[in-house]
Design a protein around this motif. Structure first.
Motif, PDB file in Angstrom:
ATOM      1  N   ILE A 154       0.841  -1.206   0.000  1.00  0.00           N
ATOM      2  CA  ILE A 154       0.000   0.000   0.000  1.00  0.00           C
ATOM      3  C   ILE A 154       0.873   1.252   0.000  1.00  0.00           C
ATOM      4  O   ILE A 154       0.552   2.255  -0.650  1.00  0.00           O
ATOM      5  CB  ILE A 154      -0.959  -0.008   1.207  1.00  0.00           C
ATOM      6  N   GLN A 155       1.997   1.205   0.699  1.00  0.00           N
ATOM      7  CA  GLN A 155       2.938   2.327   0.668  1.00  0.00           C
ATOM      8  C   GLN A 155       3.507   2.527  -0.737  1.00  0.00           C
ATOM      9  O   GLN A 155       3.714   3.661  -1.189  1.00  0.00           O
ATOM     10  CB  GLN A 155       4.065   2.087   1.665  1.00  0.00           C
ATOM     11  N   ALA A 156       3.752   1.410  -1.427  1.00  0.00           N
ATOM     12  CA  ALA A 156       4.260   1.506  -2.802  1.00  0.00           C
ATOM     13  C   ALA A 156       3.217   2.137  -3.721  1.00  0.00           C
ATOM     14  O   ALA A 156       3.561   2.911  -4.626  1.00  0.00           O
ATOM     15  CB  ALA A 156       4.646   0.121  -3.314  1.00  0.00           C
ATOM     16  N   ILE A 157       1.944   1.817  -3.492  1.00  0.00           N
ATOM     17  CA  ILE A 157       0.873   2.441  -4.283  1.00  0.00           C
ATOM     18  C   ILE A 157       0.825   3.940  -4.027  1.00  0.00           C
ATOM     19  O   ILE A 157       0.606   4.746  -4.943  1.00  0.00           O
ATOM     20  CB  ILE A 157      -0.484   1.784  -3.960  1.00  0.00           C
ATOM     21  N   GLU A 158       1.061   4.337  -2.780  1.00  0.00           N
ATOM     22  CA  GLU A 158       1.129   5.762  -2.456  1.00  0.00           C
ATOM     23  C   GLU A 158       2.219   6.438  -3.290  1.00  0.00           C
ATOM     24  O   GLU A 158       2.011   7.531  -3.845  1.00  0.00           O
ATOM     25  CB  GLU A 158       1.402   5.940  -0.962  1.00  0.00           C
ATOM     26  N   THR A 159       3.359   5.788  -3.407  1.00  0.00           N
ATOM     27  CA  THR A 159       4.451   6.339  -4.217  1.00  0.00           C
ATOM     28  C   THR A 159       4.044   6.451  -5.679  1.00  0.00           C
ATOM     29  O   THR A 159       4.318   7.456  -6.342  1.00  0.00           O
ATOM     30  CB  THR A 159       5.702   5.453  -4.085  1.00  0.00           C
ATOM     31  N   VAL A 160       3.395   5.412  -6.187  1.00  0.00           N
ATOM     32  CA  VAL A 160       2.936   5.417  -7.582  1.00  0.00           C
ATOM     33  C   VAL A 160       1.981   6.585  -7.827  1.00  0.00           C
ATOM     34  O   VAL A 160       2.074   7.283  -8.848  1.00  0.00           O
ATOM     35  CB  VAL A 160       2.251   4.074  -7.924  1.00  0.00           C
ATOM     36  N   LEU A 161       1.071   6.807  -6.898  1.00  0.00           N
ATOM     37  CA  LEU A 161       0.105   7.897  -7.063  1.00  0.00           C
ATOM     38  C   LEU A 161       0.791   9.263  -6.987  1.00  0.00           C
ATOM     39  O   LEU A 161       0.443  10.191  -7.736  1.00  0.00           O
ATOM     40  CB  LEU A 161      -0.990   7.792  -6.006  1.00  0.00           C
ATOM     41  N   LYS A 162       1.754   9.393  -6.106  1.00  0.00           N
ATOM     42  CA  LYS A 162       2.457  10.672  -5.975  1.00  0.00           C
ATOM     43  C   LYS A 162       3.295  10.992  -7.223  1.00  0.00           C
ATOM     44  O   LYS A 162       3.498  12.158  -7.563  1.00  0.00           O
ATOM     45  CB  LYS A 162       3.364  10.648  -4.738  1.00  0.00           C
ATOM     46  N   GLU A 163       3.789   9.957  -7.881  1.00  0.00           N
ATOM     47  CA  GLU A 163       4.601  10.180  -9.089  1.00  0.00           C
ATOM     48  C   GLU A 163       3.762  10.757 -10.233  1.00  0.00           C
ATOM     49  O   GLU A 163       4.313  11.346 -11.173  1.00  0.00           O
ATOM     50  CB  GLU A 163       5.258   8.867  -9.519  1.00  0.00           C
ATOM     51  N   ASN A 164       2.450  10.541 -10.158  1.00  0.00           N
ATOM     52  CA  ASN A 164       1.508  11.193 -11.067  1.00  0.00           C
ATOM     53  C   ASN A 164       1.756  10.879 -12.546  1.00  0.00           C
ATOM     54  O   ASN A 164       1.553  11.729 -13.415  1.00  0.00           O
ATOM     55  CB  ASN A 164       1.524  12.716 -10.854  1.00  0.00           C
ATOM     56  N   GLN A 165       2.167   9.643 -12.826  1.00  0.00           N
ATOM     57  CA  GLN A 165       2.358   9.227 -14.222  1.00  0.00           C
ATOM     58  C   GLN A 165       1.012   8.730 -14.762  1.00  0.00           C
ATOM     59  O   GLN A 165       0.756   7.529 -14.881  1.00  0.00           O
ATOM     60  CB  GLN A 165       3.420   8.134 -14.301  1.00  0.00           C
ATOM     61  N   VAL A 166       0.156   9.684 -15.090  1.00  0.00           N
ATOM     62  CA  VAL A 166      -1.235   9.374 -15.436  1.00  0.00           C
ATOM     63  C   VAL A 166      -1.324   8.454 -16.650  1.00  0.00           C
ATOM     64  O   VAL A 166      -2.149   7.537 -16.683  1.00  0.00           O
ATOM     65  CB  VAL A 166      -2.033  10.673 -15.681  1.00  0.00           C
ATOM     66  N   ALA A 167      -0.496   8.687 -17.645  1.00  0.00           N
ATOM     67  CA  ALA A 167      -0.538   7.854 -18.854  1.00  0.00           C
ATOM     68  C   ALA A 167      -0.222   6.396 -18.521  1.00  0.00           C
ATOM     69  O   ALA A 167      -0.825   5.473 -19.086  1.00  0.00           O
ATOM     70  CB  ALA A 167       0.440   8.393 -19.895  1.00  0.00           C
ATOM     71  N   ASP A 168       0.723   6.178 -17.595  1.00  0.00           N
ATOM     72  CA  ASP A 168       1.069   4.817 -17.188  1.00  0.00           C
ATOM     73  C   ASP A 168      -0.091   4.158 -16.440  1.00  0.00           C
ATOM     74  O   ASP A 168      -0.380   2.975 -16.639  1.00  0.00           O
ATOM     75  CB  ASP A 168       2.312   4.831 -16.295  1.00  0.00           C
TER      76      ASP A 168
END
Length: 689
Positions: free
Chosen positions: A296-310
């Motif tokens: 879940i912490q890793a998902i937080e990182t993914v969301l913060k990176e804001n790579q919407v296209a990915d």
């Protein structure tokens, strides 16, 4: 033996059961007396003391070819095919029955079956049914919209990242709680993403090619599809790296992480969790269980990176992958090329009718189950199975009493757990209620895609309704026509569906030594799951509570490590080894199961008399021959590679003899001496239960 039949279940049979034939007895020479051993499958040119699997199964192994539409073939696969044939006859009889109530559960099964086979309309529709979902994904512009879409779609089509469900609290098994779990990935295990072993690297490369090919069905150009496929692999690798490995996931203590709602919000503050739970139908949550906080912490990182296209590429692929079998045959076949052929070595798909039946069994299994048990499950079979279970349970109790390494207090706790086992046989006392489920036939405008969505919404609603209610321990995790069995740690129960308690696998009219070596060992296996390295962490009430003394637990762990080492030395293909730690629970189940079943047979023989030789074999020999017959199997190389990564069971060829090498009675039955191939030095033999 197969995990997650329920969220907290362990089932036994991924490979094989028994095909029995009739033979004569030494005493009566009566050709009608069933013995259960088909000697035509044996190769008696081998000494059983040197190569027991070849002795019992050699002729079968030499003459049998794996069907083109299968990745493995064995006794269980034969039995399952026969059972499916029986159920198919029952289903077609129902289809032909003009008097069937159009609102009945059986009618709904028929409607679903017909829409699966309606390939004309499926091919005409192509990708169109998925387009509204793809449009919603494409509209996402930020993390808030992403989470809102995940919540909106969870009832009918999970889009990955994370999910939630209601299930029994591992430490209070009568209470349902909210669980937050990991998201969906396209490759079947973490090892495929993170390992640099040749097979994992090869499969990753082929996975990217497959994803790129599939994305073109959605209208992506070849260039865009290839670029998005690489983005999807990168994102899935990032997510997978944060998950527990396959051995860690077997440890329920590591996946049981209760926390207050506020702590979940701190774990992933970008997610508006209150809005999410409201949207999925759960509502206000005060506390919950997170299966893998690091993820879940890793998902937080993914969301913060804001790579919407990915994000969009990943969600579109997840939607397409989960729906591929519901769309056109071109999409379905393209998906099979990777998941069937590349990953597991299948040559061709199973016939369409078989696949359609599998869908009905999976979604409306109890609707067909009612018809199945009425035709195929005689009361005598259940009564005799109950007597056998009682003997095997008594044998296990005796074995606990005689354990030299366990102290009295821990023995009493173990016996208490055994005595509280719930036993379910045949079929549920209360059938599943499908009345609120809507299913439309093709002539009513129904489609496979839409019926699947309606089933998903119905299933989600049923799950959400468990919130705030006590756990329903009468619920079954398998339909009656399933050739399998399972142990549920939170229910502290063993379950044997009707299909596994009938000829030819189990013949209530046949020789008991063979039955004890077959279904008796299955019974023992499921009992042993309550006392394997995972199940033993639950107490008599199904709660994740330690009932061991510190010293006894150390002894148990040491014995388990020795058994794991035995299996880790097995090399089914060059450079491909069994993972003894990953398969430990099933291996303990096999070892404990065969020991308890053997002792159960001795209890039976003492009470009912010893029939002596049958087909020139003693009861003890027939017992072990029957066990090896259970596990005769052949597998394609790619299936073996996939199994050692993803399946907690050891390959069937090893299950046929490796547990027996630790059983003293096996040595006596076949006069196994130090010079023989089956011989294992006494100090190397592992005795746990």
């Amino acid at each position: 033996m197969k995990k997650s039949i329920l969220k907290s279940s362990t089932s036994i049979l991924v490979l094989s059961m028994i095909l029995y034939s009739c033979g004569s007895t030494e005493k009566t020479s009566n050709p009608q007396q069933p013995t259960g051993i088909n000697q035509n499958f044996m190769d008696k040119s081998f000494n059983p003391a040197d190569n027991f699997n070849r002795y019992v199964n050699g002729s079968w192994l030499d003459k049998t070819e794996i069907p083109a539409d299968r990745t493995r073939w064995g006794s269980f696969d034969e039995l399952r095919k026969n059972t499916d044939d029986d159920v198919m006859v029952i289903l077609k009889e129902a289809i032909s029955d003009k008097t069937i109530d159009p609102n009945s559960d059986q009618a709904k099964a028929i409607y679903l079956y017909k829409t699966v086979l309606d390939t004309v309309n499926r091919n005409k529709a192509g990708i169109e049914p998925l387009k509204p979902y793809l449009a919603k994904i494409n509209a996402v512009q930020n993390a808030d919209q992403l989470v809102a879409l995940l919540a909106e779609m969870e009832p009918e089509m999970g889009l990955g990242f994370f999910g939630s469900y209601i299930g029994a609290d591992a430490k209070n098994s009568n209470k349902n709680v909210v669980y937050v779990g990991t998201g969906s990935l396209g490759l079947p295990d973490r090892d495929y993403y993170v390992s640099n072993a040749p097979d994992s690297k090869e499969k990753r490369e082929k996975y990217v090619l497959h994803v790129a090919k599939m994305l073109q069905f959605m209208g992506d150009s070849e260039v865009v599809a290839k670029d998005n496929a690489q983005k999807i692999l990168a994102l899935e690798t990032k997510m997978s790296t944060a998950t527990l490995d396959r051995v860690e996931r077997r440890d329920r203590r590591k996946t049981y992480n209760p926390m207050a709602f506020a702590d979940l919000q701190k774990l992933a503050p970008t997610v508006k969790w209150e809005a999410y739970f409201t949207a999925v139908g759960i509502g206000k949550v005060d506390s919950l269980v997170v299966s893998q906080p690091k993820y879940i912490q890793a998902i937080e990182t993914v969301l913060k990176e804001n790579q919407v296209a990915d994000w969009k590429a990943y969600m579109q692929w997840t939607a397409l992958r989960s729906s591929a079998g519901l769309l056109s045959t071109a999409i379905e076949n393209a998906n099979f090329e990777f998941y069937g052929k590349t990953l597991t070595g299948a040559v061709k798909q199973r016939p369409a009718e078989e696949r359609a039946l599998a869908t009905v069994n999976g979604r409306l299994g109890e609707a067909l189950g009612k018809l199945y048990v009425a035709k195929k499950f005689p009361p005598e079979a259940k009564a005799k199975a109950q007597a056998m279970i009682a003997n095997v349970m008594q044998a296990f109790d005796n074995r606990i009493n005689n354990l030299p390494w366990m102290t009295k207090a821990t023995k009493e706790n173990a016996k208490n757990k055994l005595n509280k086992f719930r036993v379910k046989i045949g079929y549920p006392d209360k059938w599943k209620d499908y009345s609120a489920l809507e299913v439309k036939a093709p002539e009513q405008g129904g489609t496979y895609f839409e019926n699947s969505r309606m089933y998903a919404r119905w299933s989600h609603k049923k799950n959400i309704e468990k919130m705030g209610k006590p756990v329903d321990k009468e619920e079954w995790g398998m339909s009656p026509q399933t050739v399998n069995a399972y142990f549920s740690p939170t229910n502290n129960e063993i379950v044997f569906p009707a299909a596994i308690l009938q000829p030819p696998f189990y013949n209530y009219k046949a020789d008991e030594a063979v039955n004890y070596g077959g279904i008796g060992a299955v019974i023992g296996h499921e009992i042993s799951h309550g006392f394997d390295d995972s199940g033993s962490r639950y107490n008599a009430d199904g709660n994740l509570v330690n009932w061991w003394s510190e010293d006894d637990l150390k002894q148990f762990t040491t014995l388990g490590s020795a058994l794991a080492d035995q299996y880790s030395a097995l090399e089914p293909l060059p450079g491909i080894f069994v993972d003894g730690k990953f398969t430990l629970g099933e291996n303990i189940g096999d070892l404990g199961g065969v020991n308890a079943a053997y002792d159960g047979l001795q209890i039976y023989l003492k009470a009912n008399g010893n029939p002596g030789l049958i087909d020139k074999f003693t009861p003890e020999q027939r017992f072990f021959i029957s066990w090896a017959t259970i596990w005769r199997s052949k597998m394609r190389d790619e299936a073996i590679k996939n199994q050692v990564k993803t399946d907690s069971h050891s390959p069937g060829m090893y299950r046929a003899y490796v547990p027996l090498q630790n059983v003293e009675a096996f040595y006596k039955a076949f006069n196994i001496q130090p010079q023989n191939g089956m011989y294992l030095a006494p100090d190397k033999r592992v005795k746990i239960w």
